[in-house]
Design an enzyme around this catalytic site. Structure first.
Site, PDB file in Angstrom:
ATOM      1  N   SER A   1     112.993 -38.359  69.403  1.00 42.47           N
ATOM      2  CA  SER A   1     112.138 -37.879  68.318  1.00 42.47           C
ATOM      3  C   SER A   1     110.796 -38.571  68.409  1.00 42.47           C
ATOM      4  CB  SER A   1     112.758 -38.160  66.949  1.00 42.47           C
ATOM      5  OG  SER A   1     112.966 -39.548  66.806  1.00 42.47           O
TER       6      SER A   1
ATOM      7  N   THR B   1     109.191 -32.149  70.692  1.00 42.76           N
ATOM      8  CA  THR B   1     110.254 -32.948  70.095  1.00 42.76           C
ATOM      9  C   THR B   1     110.277 -32.606  68.605  1.00 42.76           C
ATOM     10  OG1 THR B   1     111.212 -35.175  69.905  1.00 42.76           O
ATOM     11  CG2 THR B   1     108.797 -35.014  69.765  1.00 42.76           C
ATOM     12  N   TYR B   2     110.751 -33.511  67.774  1.00 42.84           N
ATOM     13  CA  TYR B   2     110.737 -33.287  66.331  1.00 42.84           C
ATOM     14  C   TYR B   2     110.258 -34.557  65.641  1.00 42.84           C
ATOM     15  CZ  TYR B   2     115.224 -35.720  66.510  1.00 42.84           C
ATOM     16  OH  TYR B   2     116.212 -36.649  66.733  1.00 42.84           O
TER      17      TYR B   2
ATOM     18  N   GLY C   1     113.305 -41.892  72.828  1.00 41.69           N
ATOM     19  CA  GLY C   1     114.204 -41.186  73.726  1.00 41.69           C
ATOM     20  C   GLY C   1     113.503 -40.822  75.026  1.00 41.69           C
ATOM     21  N   ALA C   2     113.914 -39.722  75.625  1.00 37.80           N
ATOM     22  CA  ALA C   2     113.356 -39.301  76.913  1.00 37.80           C
ATOM     23  C   ALA C   2     111.838 -39.145  76.862  1.00 37.80           C
ATOM     24  CB  ALA C   2     114.011 -37.998  77.353  1.00 37.80           C
ATOM     25  N   ALA C   3     111.305 -38.771  75.707  1.00 32.84           N
ATOM     26  CA  ALA C   3     109.851 -38.595  75.564  1.00 32.84           C
ATOM     27  C   ALA C   3     109.093 -39.900  75.784  1.00 32.84           C
ATOM     28  CB  ALA C   3     109.529 -38.017  74.185  1.00 32.84           C
TER      29      ALA C   3
END
Length: 126
Positions: A25, A57-58, A73-75
């Site tokens: 996120s 993403t959010y 996360g992955a971001a």
């Protein structure tokens, strides 16, 4: 017909945290979310001004008044602490309302200091 229009924009916020191992996120200072009309759990697109990365993403809430912009996360592989981001949310509205629609745009400088809020992107001049 529905048109997808810019709803909210955080222009040139600075990444304060990037946590690869946090649940995915983007945590955003609640004051910033309010200024742009971005809601918790809303889908957002992120454009990294420094490296050209673009990803979705959010939004999740970070502490109000904290200045936090945390890419998680992955971001976190697409943004580093100190990178400048443009964060946008979009809305689908009927074609009949599209021309009168006004987005919420918050402009930032320095260490995530909100400088102004606008309802339109300035016209680009030559």
């Amino acid at each position: 017909m529905l048109r997808t229009m810019l709803q909210g924009k955080l222009h040139r916020v600075k990444v304060t945290q990037a946590d690869l191992h946090y649940e995915g996120s983007c945590a955003i200072d609640q004051d910033f979310m309010d200024a742009a009309g971005i809601l918790e759990n809303e889908a957002i697109d992120i454009y990294n001004v420094d490296n050209g990365e673009r990803f979705s993403t959010y939004a999740i809430c970070a502490e109000r008044g904290s200045g936090i912009i945390s890419v998680n996360g992955a971001a976190a592989r697409r943004a580093a602490v100190g990178d400048r981001l443009i964060i946008c949310s979009y809305v689908q509205i009927p074609d009949s309302d599209a021309r009168s629609h006004k987005p919420n745009i918050a402009y930032f400088e320095g260490d995530n200091e909100m400088k102004r809020i606008a309802k339109a992107v300035p016209v680009q001049v030559a």
